[in-house]
Scaffold this motif. Structure first.
Motif, PDB file in Angstrom:
ATOM      1  N   GLN A 215       0.829  -1.204   0.000  1.00  0.00           N
ATOM      2  CA  GLN A 215       0.000   0.000   0.000  1.00  0.00           C
ATOM      3  C   GLN A 215       0.864   1.255   0.000  1.00  0.00           C
ATOM      4  OE1 GLN A 215      -3.247   0.123  -0.319  1.00  0.00           O
ATOM      5  NE2 GLN A 215      -3.427   2.340  -0.125  1.00  0.00           N
ATOM      6  N   LYS A 216       1.996   1.173   0.705  1.00  0.00           N
ATOM      7  CA  LYS A 216       2.911   2.313   0.733  1.00  0.00           C
ATOM      8  C   LYS A 216       3.459   2.598  -0.668  1.00  0.00           C
ATOM      9  CE  LYS A 216       5.614   2.744   4.267  1.00  0.00           C
ATOM     10  NZ  LYS A 216       6.741   2.623   5.240  1.00  0.00           N
ATOM     11  N   ASP A 217       3.807   1.568  -1.417  1.00  0.00           N
ATOM     12  CA  ASP A 217       4.283   1.738  -2.795  1.00  0.00           C
ATOM     13  C   ASP A 217       3.205   2.375  -3.664  1.00  0.00           C
ATOM     14  OD1 ASP A 217       6.698   0.614  -2.119  1.00  0.00           O
ATOM     15  OD2 ASP A 217       6.168  -1.396  -2.825  1.00  0.00           O
ATOM     16  N   GLN A 218       1.976   1.982  -3.439  1.00  0.00           N
ATOM     17  CA  GLN A 218       0.871   2.545  -4.220  1.00  0.00           C
ATOM     18  C   GLN A 218       0.694   4.029  -3.920  1.00  0.00           C
ATOM     19  OE1 GLN A 218      -2.787   0.292  -4.052  1.00  0.00           O
ATOM     20  NE2 GLN A 218      -4.026   2.027  -4.723  1.00  0.00           N
ATOM     21  N   LEU A 219       0.876   4.391  -2.666  1.00  0.00           N
ATOM     22  CA  LEU A 219       0.774   5.799  -2.295  1.00  0.00           C
ATOM     23  C   LEU A 219       1.888   6.623  -2.945  1.00  0.00           C
ATOM     24  CD1 LEU A 219      -0.136   5.632   1.504  1.00  0.00           C
ATOM     25  CD2 LEU A 219      -1.617   6.340  -0.368  1.00  0.00           C
ATOM     26  N   VAL A 220       3.080   6.051  -3.008  1.00  0.00           N
ATOM     27  CA  VAL A 220       4.195   6.754  -3.658  1.00  0.00           C
ATOM     28  C   VAL A 220       3.894   6.972  -5.138  1.00  0.00           C
ATOM     29  CG1 VAL A 220       6.621   6.579  -4.326  1.00  0.00           C
ATOM     30  CG2 VAL A 220       5.921   5.953  -2.011  1.00  0.00           C
TER      31      VAL A 220
END
Length: 264
Positions: free
Chosen positions: A51-56
């Motif tokens: 999810q963190k990668d998606q936010l980036v």
């Protein structure tokens, strides 16, 4: 989603990107972001690296969207994208690695507020920034200098500052700020002088005598030439005389006095 992200990054990274194609990809990406609930509770990020990668990726797309909106002069879209980006910059700052484009985006936002004469919003935005950023960052410092020129009335400095901006994308908002400064200079001229020659007016406005920009400003502000060929500002500052209805006021005051006498 990942292929869409790669396509957008590749197209925007070209020397002369296809703006129409970028706009289409951004539209699709916005729908995908909305469907996928691209924002989530901050406490859940530590346990969900994916999810963190998606936010980036979403943040990267919004940064492209900001520059795209400036390039196509869609300033309403620019404001929307910046509002979304601020969530990533300030609400998720402890969970995401800082963006390399963050300071440029913040500088653009500050310059836009200044160019649209939203000084109160400008100072509110400054309150969120650390002092070392204001004093040292190459994207923020030039905008602060422009604000000082604007508040001090040194509009000639603003007219000369376009070439010293830290990024080419700043040029669009600098054009807006220059126009705002010229309008302020024109207002000062009207109030400070009774008349002025076109040559002197053009010099103060940093415009060409008889040029299109000067003629448009003259028409917009209703400047007229007198018999000697000078712009006549006296008529702009004269106010129509207002008649005071003295008889009506006297009758009303006498009526009040009569009523007060009855009460006493």
């Amino acid at each position: 989603m990942s292929n869409l992200y790669k396509d957008l990054k590749a197209e925007w990274g070209k020397r002369a990107p296809n703006l129409l194609r970028c706009g289409e990809l951004l539209g699709i990406f916005k729908l995908e972001m909305a469907k996928g609930a691209f924002l989530m509770p901050r406490e859940a990020l530590n346990s969900n690296p994916k999810q963190k990668d998606q936010l980036v990726r979403s943040r990267d797309v919004l940064e492209i969207a900001v520059e795209h909106s400036i390039t196509v002069k869609d300033y309403a879209a620019f404001e929307r994208y910046m509002a979304q980006l601020n969530m990533y910059y300030y609400d998720y700052d402890k969970f995401l690695e800082p963006s390399k484009e963050m300071h440029k985006m913040i500088g653009l936002s500050l310059l836009y507020m200044l160019a649209t004469n939203r000084i109160a919003d400008f100072h509110i935005a400054l309150e969120r920034l650390p002092s070392d950023l204001l004093l040292q960052n190459s994207f923020i410092m030039p905008v602060l200098a422009l604000e000082n020129y604007f508040m001090e009335g040194r509009y000639n400095k603003i007219l000369q500052a376009k070439k010293s901006m830290p990024s080419e994308i700043y040029g669009n908002f600098m054009d807006m700020l220059v126009n705002t400064a010229r309008e302020e200079i024109a207002s000062c001229i009207e109030k400070a002088y009774l008349k002025m020659s076109p040559k002197q007016a053009a010099q103060r406005l940093c415009l060409k005598v008889g040029g299109k920009e000067l003629l448009e400003l003259v028409k917009r502000r209703h400047w007229t030439l007198d018999a000697e060929g000078n712009y006549d500002y006296a008529s702009l500052n004269s106010k129509p005389k207002e008649e005071i209805p003295s008889n009506d006021i006297a009758i009303q005051n006498l009526s009040y006095a009569t009523e007060l006498e009855k009460i006493v």
